[in-house]
Design a protein around this motif. Structure first.
Motif, PDB file in Angstrom:
ATOM      1  N   PRO A 204     -12.130 -42.117  12.974  1.00 37.23           N
ATOM      2  CA  PRO A 204     -11.617 -40.830  13.469  1.00 37.23           C
ATOM      3  C   PRO A 204     -12.261 -40.438  14.798  1.00 37.23           C
ATOM      4  O   PRO A 204     -13.477 -40.524  14.967  1.00 37.23           O
ATOM      5  CB  PRO A 204     -12.016 -39.845  12.354  1.00 37.23           C
ATOM      6  CG  PRO A 204     -12.173 -40.691  11.135  1.00 37.23           C
ATOM      7  CD  PRO A 204     -12.686 -42.018  11.615  1.00 37.23           C
ATOM      8  N   GLY A 205     -11.442 -40.026  15.741  1.00 41.69           N
ATOM      9  CA  GLY A 205     -11.920 -39.596  17.046  1.00 41.69           C
ATOM     10  C   GLY A 205     -12.148 -40.720  18.036  1.00 41.69           C
ATOM     11  O   GLY A 205     -12.339 -40.476  19.232  1.00 41.69           O
ATOM     12  N   ALA A 206     -12.140 -41.965  17.575  1.00 38.50           N
ATOM     13  CA  ALA A 206     -12.428 -43.085  18.473  1.00 38.50           C
ATOM     14  C   ALA A 206     -11.265 -43.374  19.416  1.00 38.50           C
ATOM     15  O   ALA A 206     -11.480 -43.864  20.528  1.00 38.50           O
ATOM     16  CB  ALA A 206     -12.758 -44.328  17.655  1.00 38.50           C
ATOM     17  N   GLU A 207     -10.048 -43.088  18.993  1.00 36.75           N
ATOM     18  CA  GLU A 207      -8.895 -43.428  19.823  1.00 36.75           C
ATOM     19  C   GLU A 207      -8.929 -42.693  21.158  1.00 36.75           C
ATOM     20  O   GLU A 207      -8.682 -43.288  22.216  1.00 36.75           O
ATOM     21  CB  GLU A 207      -7.596 -43.101  19.086  1.00 36.75           C
ATOM     22  CG  GLU A 207      -6.349 -43.487  19.877  1.00 36.75           C
ATOM     23  CD  GLU A 207      -5.072 -43.269  19.081  1.00 36.75           C
ATOM     24  OE1 GLU A 207      -3.993 -43.492  19.657  1.00 36.75           O
ATOM     25  OE2 GLU A 207      -5.160 -42.874  17.898  1.00 36.75           O
ATOM     26  N   PHE A 208      -9.253 -41.407  21.139  1.00 36.67           N
ATOM     27  CA  PHE A 208      -9.311 -40.647  22.380  1.00 36.67           C
ATOM     28  C   PHE A 208     -10.411 -41.178  23.294  1.00 36.67           C
ATOM     29  O   PHE A 208     -10.208 -41.360  24.500  1.00 36.67           O
ATOM     30  CB  PHE A 208      -9.553 -39.169  22.088  1.00 36.67           C
ATOM     31  CG  PHE A 208      -9.841 -38.352  23.320  1.00 36.67           C
ATOM     32  CD1 PHE A 208      -8.826 -38.027  24.201  1.00 36.67           C
ATOM     33  CD2 PHE A 208     -11.135 -37.936  23.601  1.00 36.67           C
ATOM     34  CE1 PHE A 208      -9.088 -37.280  25.342  1.00 36.67           C
ATOM     35  CE2 PHE A 208     -11.409 -37.181  24.736  1.00 36.67           C
ATOM     36  CZ  PHE A 208     -10.372 -36.866  25.616  1.00 36.67           C
TER      37      PHE A 208
ATOM     38  N   GLU B 235     -15.167 -52.175  15.529  1.00 39.96           N
ATOM     39  CA  GLU B 235     -14.533 -50.859  15.595  1.00 39.96           C
ATOM     40  C   GLU B 235     -13.700 -50.700  16.865  1.00 39.96           C
ATOM     41  O   GLU B 235     -12.640 -50.062  16.848  1.00 39.96           O
ATOM     42  CB  GLU B 235     -15.606 -49.769  15.524  1.00 39.96           C
ATOM     43  CG  GLU B 235     -16.263 -49.653  14.161  1.00 39.96           C
ATOM     44  CD  GLU B 235     -17.418 -48.671  14.159  1.00 39.96           C
ATOM     45  OE1 GLU B 235     -17.695 -48.071  13.103  1.00 39.96           O
ATOM     46  OE2 GLU B 235     -18.062 -48.498  15.225  1.00 39.96           O
ATOM     47  N   VAL B 236     -14.167 -51.283  17.968  1.00 41.64           N
ATOM     48  CA  VAL B 236     -13.389 -51.224  19.209  1.00 41.64           C
ATOM     49  C   VAL B 236     -12.068 -51.962  19.047  1.00 41.64           C
ATOM     50  O   VAL B 236     -10.999 -51.451  19.428  1.00 41.64           O
ATOM     51  CB  VAL B 236     -14.202 -51.827  20.375  1.00 41.64           C
ATOM     52  CG1 VAL B 236     -13.316 -51.989  21.606  1.00 41.64           C
ATOM     53  CG2 VAL B 236     -15.397 -50.949  20.705  1.00 41.64           C
ATOM     54  N   VAL B 237     -12.114 -53.156  18.462  1.00 35.73           N
ATOM     55  CA  VAL B 237     -10.883 -53.933  18.258  1.00 35.73           C
ATOM     56  C   VAL B 237      -9.943 -53.193  17.324  1.00 35.73           C
ATOM     57  O   VAL B 237      -8.718 -53.138  17.563  1.00 35.73           O
ATOM     58  CB  VAL B 237     -11.220 -55.330  17.718  1.00 35.73           C
ATOM     59  CG1 VAL B 237      -9.950 -56.089  17.349  1.00 35.73           C
ATOM     60  CG2 VAL B 237     -12.018 -56.125  18.748  1.00 35.73           C
ATOM     61  N   ARG B 238     -10.477 -52.610  16.263  1.00 41.26           N
ATOM     62  CA  ARG B 238      -9.632 -51.845  15.339  1.00 41.26           C
ATOM     63  C   ARG B 238      -9.022 -50.633  16.036  1.00 41.26           C
ATOM     64  O   ARG B 238      -7.857 -50.283  15.805  1.00 41.26           O
ATOM     65  CB  ARG B 238     -10.456 -51.394  14.131  1.00 41.26           C
ATOM     66  CG  ARG B 238     -10.805 -52.518  13.157  1.00 41.26           C
ATOM     67  CD  ARG B 238     -11.713 -52.013  12.057  1.00 41.26           C
ATOM     68  NE  ARG B 238     -11.128 -50.830  11.411  1.00 41.26           N
ATOM     69  CZ  ARG B 238     -11.828 -49.949  10.711  1.00 41.26           C
ATOM     70  NH1 ARG B 238     -13.152 -50.076  10.593  1.00 41.26           N
ATOM     71  NH2 ARG B 238     -11.239 -48.906  10.160  1.00 41.26           N
ATOM     72  N   THR B 239      -9.781 -49.990  16.911  1.00 41.07           N
ATOM     73  CA  THR B 239      -9.253 -48.829  17.640  1.00 41.07           C
ATOM     74  C   THR B 239      -8.133 -49.256  18.580  1.00 41.07           C
ATOM     75  O   THR B 239      -7.101 -48.580  18.687  1.00 41.07           O
ATOM     76  CB  THR B 239     -10.377 -48.144  18.431  1.00 41.07           C
ATOM     77  OG1 THR B 239     -11.422 -47.749  17.545  1.00 41.07           O
ATOM     78  CG2 THR B 239      -9.852 -46.926  19.171  1.00 41.07           C
ATOM     79  N   LEU B 240      -8.316 -50.379  19.260  1.00 45.61           N
ATOM     80  CA  LEU B 240      -7.255 -50.876  20.146  1.00 45.61           C
ATOM     81  C   LEU B 240      -5.999 -51.229  19.361  1.00 45.61           C
ATOM     82  O   LEU B 240      -4.883 -51.127  19.878  1.00 45.61           O
ATOM     83  CB  LEU B 240      -7.755 -52.100  20.916  1.00 45.61           C
ATOM     84  CG  LEU B 240      -8.866 -51.849  21.943  1.00 45.61           C
ATOM     85  CD1 LEU B 240      -9.371 -53.165  22.519  1.00 45.61           C
ATOM     86  CD2 LEU B 240      -8.370 -50.937  23.062  1.00 45.61           C
ATOM     87  N   ALA B 241      -6.197 -51.649  18.086  1.00 40.86           N
ATOM     88  CA  ALA B 241      -5.053 -51.979  17.235  1.00 40.86           C
ATOM     89  C   ALA B 241      -4.439 -50.752  16.573  1.00 40.86           C
ATOM     90  O   ALA B 241      -3.414 -50.867  15.897  1.00 40.86           O
ATOM     91  CB  ALA B 241      -5.473 -52.991  16.171  1.00 40.86           C
ATOM     92  N   GLY B 242      -5.080 -49.573  16.748  1.00 31.87           N
ATOM     93  CA  GLY B 242      -4.524 -48.342  16.203  1.00 31.87           C
ATOM     94  C   GLY B 242      -5.058 -47.927  14.859  1.00 31.87           C
ATOM     95  O   GLY B 242      -4.499 -47.024  14.220  1.00 31.87           O
ATOM     96  N   SER B 243      -6.162 -48.553  14.385  1.00 28.90           N
ATOM     97  CA  SER B 243      -6.698 -48.198  13.065  1.00 28.90           C
ATOM     98  C   SER B 243      -8.209 -48.001  13.135  1.00 28.90           C
ATOM     99  O   SER B 243      -8.930 -48.411  12.231  1.00 28.90           O
ATOM    100  CB  SER B 243      -6.359 -49.289  12.054  1.00 28.90           C
ATOM    101  OG  SER B 243      -6.875 -50.548  12.472  1.00 28.90           O
ATOM    102  N   GLY B 244      -8.700 -47.381  14.193  1.00 28.00           N
ATOM    103  CA  GLY B 244     -10.127 -47.188  14.375  1.00 28.00           C
ATOM    104  C   GLY B 244     -10.655 -45.969  13.646  1.00 28.00           C
ATOM    105  O   GLY B 244      -9.908 -45.233  12.971  1.00 28.00           O
TER     106      GLY B 244
END
Length: 350
Positions: free
Chosen positions: A67-71, A56-65
């Protein structure tokens, strides 16, 4: 460009008048340390009250994590993790420079007073001038350079000997510790508490301003260290040998002291004085590579891994990020120092 193999299994890259000697084990060590540092960074980004898996961290860094994880990842956790990597990289590099110059495993900036000088300069900016992050960084650089100049002048006697530099630096560290205590006494309770939490060495509440300070410092100083790497190796052979090979000893030593002090000040300005990383990283790197010389890049990546792993450990062991990372490195570094002193005594050098 040509590739030459020497008897010690080192690859030499030549192009025109420039050459680069690469040892396969050293390159592999750097690659493994960088990969482990990346793993520690990803684990740190997923640790907290809002836990995330590495995927999930890698997906968030790639912009597709999720909901709410990006912030949470990009704004709250990523600056802290990047500061840990950059500060550890700079401290490991500075420790390798200082230990090579002094030819002494105790010749790291936090033992010889250069780190304390940067800390004192930053504390003057915080307590007396109520400075922000950029002004604190400037104060750390000024304090570190002033301490380096004073130690160099006091240690000078037909040149600067490594053990003399260490001993004078330890004395300067004691003086700076007293000056720091005086600053605490003179400060009001709010600023004293702020300064005290900062001097432990903490990654709490790091933001993108701290990332920029550390990144700009490394971008400016890392190329200089790499350019002077050959001179540093020759200085380890002794001043007479270095001079015979065309390297001016004192001028090179002075330039390298300035660069090492700048790296130390950069790390102190971004995260405070995190203890023992600069001392332990070069020694661990040398044992991993089994190569002679300063081992600059392996020491830098070892420092990055140590700080990142210590930051991850503080969050996992305490369940929060409030414990300063300097507490963990201080405890581990104290045990390492005791082991190192025992080895020096057993070898008859103490």
């Amino acid at each position: 460009m040509s590739l030459l193999q020497n008897p010690r299994a080192a690859t030499v890259l030549r192009t025109g008048t420039w050459s680069l000697r690469c040892v396969p084990r050293t390159l592999l060590t750097c690659a493994v340390l960088a990969a482990l540092t990346g793993c520690a960074l990803i684990l740190s980004l997923g640790t907290g009250s809002y836990a995330l898996t590495p995927v999930e961290v890698v997906r968030t860094l790639a912009g597709s994590g999720p909901p709410g994880a990006e912030f949470i990842v990009m704004d709250l956790r990523l600056p802290r993790a990047l500061v840990a990597v950059l500060v550890g990289f700079g401290m490991g590099l500075a420790g390798a420079v200082f230990q090579s110059l002094t030819r002494n495993p105790l010749g790291s900036p936090d033992i010889t007073g250069f780190g304390n000088g940067a800390s004192a300069g930053a504390l003057v900016a915080i307590i007396l001038f109520d400075a922000g992050a950029p002004q604190t960084a400037l104060g750390a650089v000024c304090g570190g350079l002033a301490t380096a100049a004073a130690v160099y002048v006091l240690a000078w006697k037909r040149g600067v000997h490594g053990y003399r530099l260490v001993l004078v630096g330890i004395g300067a560290s004691a003086v700076l510790g007293s000056a720091t205590s005086f600053l605490y006494v003179r400060a009001d309770i709010g600023k004293a508490a702020q300064a005290a939490s900062w001097t432990i060495g903490s990654l709490n509440a790091r933001d993108w301003t701290d990332v920029r300070i550390a990144a700009l410092g490394l971008a400016a100083l890392l190329p200089v260290v790499l350019v002077y790497a050959r001179r540093l190796t020759l200085l380890e052979m002794g001043d007479d040998t270095a001079a015979a090979l065309g390297v001016p000893p004192e001028r090179s030593r002075l330039a390298l002291l300035g660069v090492g002090t700048g790296l130390t000040a950069m790390a102190v300005a971004a995260a405070g004085p995190i203890p023992f990383v600069a001392m332990a990283a070069p020694q661990l790197a040398r044992r991993l590579t089994r190569a002679a010389g300063p081992n600059l890049l392996p020491a830098a990546w070892t420092g990055a891994l140590l700080v990142s792993a210590a930051d991850f450990a503080t969050q996992r062991l305490t369940g929060s990020s409030l414990l300063p990372v300097g507490v963990v490195t201080g405890v581990a570094g104290g045990a390492y120092l005791a082991w190192l002193l025992r080895g020096e005594r057993g070898a008859g050098r103490l």
